[in-house]
Design an enzyme around this catalytic site. Structure first.
Site, mmCIF file in Angstrom:
data_model
loop_
_atom_site.group_PDB
_atom_site.id
_atom_site.type_symbol
_atom_site.label_atom_id
_atom_site.label_comp_id
_atom_site.label_asym_id
_atom_site.label_seq_id
_atom_site.Cartn_x
_atom_site.Cartn_y
_atom_site.Cartn_z
ATOM 1 N N GLN A 41 0.839 -1.195 0.000
ATOM 2 C CA GLN A 41 0.000 0.000 0.000
ATOM 3 C C GLN A 41 0.874 1.245 0.000
ATOM 4 O OE1 GLN A 41 -3.658 -0.156 2.379
ATOM 5 N NE2 GLN A 41 -3.037 1.780 3.309
ATOM 6 N N GLY A 42 0.769 2.073 -1.041
ATOM 7 C CA GLY A 42 1.551 3.296 -1.169
ATOM 8 C C GLY A 42 0.698 4.520 -0.901
ATOM 9 N N SER A 53 0.868 6.565 2.674
ATOM 10 C CA SER A 53 1.517 7.538 3.550
ATOM 11 C C SER A 53 2.782 8.126 2.924
ATOM 12 C CB SER A 53 1.884 6.889 4.883
ATOM 13 O OG SER A 53 0.718 6.487 5.580
ATOM 14 N N SER A 104 4.603 -1.391 4.144
ATOM 15 C CA SER A 104 4.967 -2.703 4.684
ATOM 16 C C SER A 104 5.138 -3.727 3.565
ATOM 17 C CB SER A 104 3.895 -3.191 5.652
ATOM 18 O OG SER A 104 3.766 -2.307 6.740
ATOM 19 N N GLU A 148 -9.351 -2.250 5.721
ATOM 20 C CA GLU A 148 -8.305 -2.376 6.735
ATOM 21 C C GLU A 148 -8.881 -2.225 8.129
ATOM 22 O OE1 GLU A 148 -3.793 -0.748 7.566
ATOM 23 O OE2 GLU A 148 -5.081 0.347 6.200
ATOM 24 N N GLU A 154 -5.947 8.834 16.933
ATOM 25 C CA GLU A 154 -6.503 10.192 16.962
ATOM 26 C C GLU A 154 -7.393 10.444 15.751
ATOM 27 O OE1 GLU A 154 -2.986 9.853 19.468
ATOM 28 O OE2 GLU A 154 -3.362 9.334 17.373
#
Length: 383
Positions: free
Chosen positions: A122-123, A125, A157, A240, A368
């Site tokens: 997963q690209g 962040s 990851s 997710e 958060e």
């Protein structure tokens, strides 16, 4: 015997015959190559039995009911099965995105390939766009029937092993943050991609940076429409925070709690007994929330913040349980720091698992962010 009882008996027999009993010892100190090989072979073993993607539609190799999925995950946890760490993004995030927003051609190309072992990363962040994902700056410039991508991703990851990437990039730099983003499927073999592993607190390097230098992506690899990638990304993040929690909750409630009780034995301290009772109550609540979310998601009745509630609850309960385990383990639990490959938080070492549990309060939206989503979308509070 009910149909569900028969299914449980079938799964239980399969687990007893196929789960390698020595995988933890054998995989301690594994090389990356050995880890990848084991993960792919274990995935193929599950796939051949029809247990690899139970949450997918039947036409794509899944089709188990929610009660059957719960039984499957309970038995895999009870028999201490290796977790599909390497295939996780592909079978959950990529598949959910393609099933919700992909084209027929994209589904035909990638869903069978995932079942054959195609690995995804997963690209999303970036160094200055993690929790504030909409602030991402990786750019995708239209050039005929392609897009040229430049930028950087982080906390990806398993990127060093990935064949394909779910990529968010900005296609309109002048649009408001959430309105100028597009969603792409990027072949990791494309020229211009550099992957650099990041060593974490456990000494592992599954987190990676991805550097993109004039990477060319065909326009046909866009998921959804141009500038609407933020909406597509919600399908990925929803998977997710929601569907993936069903298995994780069963593992935590079964193997995780069982190990905690064993670590506390003999239970002759009222404070310890009280903590265990509280954890058992919270785990029952987590399992109920996960089951309810999945059942309502399948009928289109899930609330806008329900997945965030489950993700927040799981990740923070995981921290409390592993933290208590590390406390109970004492000094011996902090001096033998070995972790077998193909395990997630459930390595069998409480201190390593506690350190690893902090990852879960960050990926997929930090705690958060989850509270903000719950407040704004669930409770209707103002920004």
């Amino acid at each position: 015997m009910t149909e569900l009882d028969e299914f449980r008996a079938t799964v239980r027999d399969w687990c007893a015959q196929h789960i390698p009993t020595d995988w933890r010892a054998a995989q301690t100190g594994f090389s990356d190559e050995e880890f990848v090989s084991f993960q792919k072979s274990w995935f193929a073993e599950l796939h051949s039995a029809g247990y690899a993607v139970p949450h997918w539609p039947a036409e794509w190799g899944g089709g188990l009911s929610v009660p059957q999925q719960i039984v499957l995950y309970q038995e895999l946890a009870a028999h201490d099965a290796p977790r599909l760490v390497l295939a996780f993004v592909g079978i959950h995030h990529a598949a959910s995105t393609l099933l919700v927003a992909g084209t027929d051609a994209q589904r035909r190309r990638h869903l069978p390939a995932i079942l054959d072992g195609e690995i995804w990363v997963q690209g999303f962040s970036e160094p200055e766009a993690g929790s504030d994902l909409a602030a991402l700056r990786t750019s995708a410039r239209r050039d005929g029937e392609t897009f040229v991508v430049n930028g950087q991703k982080i906390w990806a990851s398993g990127a060093m092993h990935a064949d394909w990437c779910l990529l968010l990039a900005r296609t309109d730099p002048n649009a408001p943050k959430r309105h100028g983003i597009s969603y792409f499927l990027m072949d990791m073999a494309t020229p211009g991609i550099e992957v650099r592993p990041i060593r974490n607190a456990l000494g592992e390097s599954h987190f990676c940076e991805i550097f993109l230098d004039d990477v060319v992506i065909p326009a046909a690899n866009m998921v959804g429409t141009v500038h609407q990638g933020w909406q597509v990304a919600q399908a990925t993040l929803g998977a997710e925070r929601g569907m993936t929690m069903l298995e994780l909750a069963e593992r935590l409630s079964n193997a995780g709690f069982r190990w905690l009780v064993q670590a506390c034995a003999p239970i002759d301290d009222s404070v310890v007994a009280d903590r265990l009772a509280q954890f058992e109550i919270e785990l029952a609540g987590l399992r109920g929330l996960c089951r309810d979310l999945v059942e309502r998601s399948e009928t289109g009745h899930a609330g806008p913040a329900d997945a965030s509630i489950v993700k927040l609850y799981y990740s923070e309960l995981l921290q409390r349980i592993t933290g208590f385990g590390a406390e109970i383990a004492g000094l011996p639990g902090q001096t033998v720091l070995t972790k077998p490959a193909s395990s997630g938080w459930e390595s069998g070492n409480w201190m390593l698992d506690f350190i690893g549990s902090w990852e879960w309060t960050i990926p997929g939206g930090a705690s958060e962010i989850q509270r903000t989503i719950i407040g704004e979308r669930g409770l209707g509070l103002p920004r």
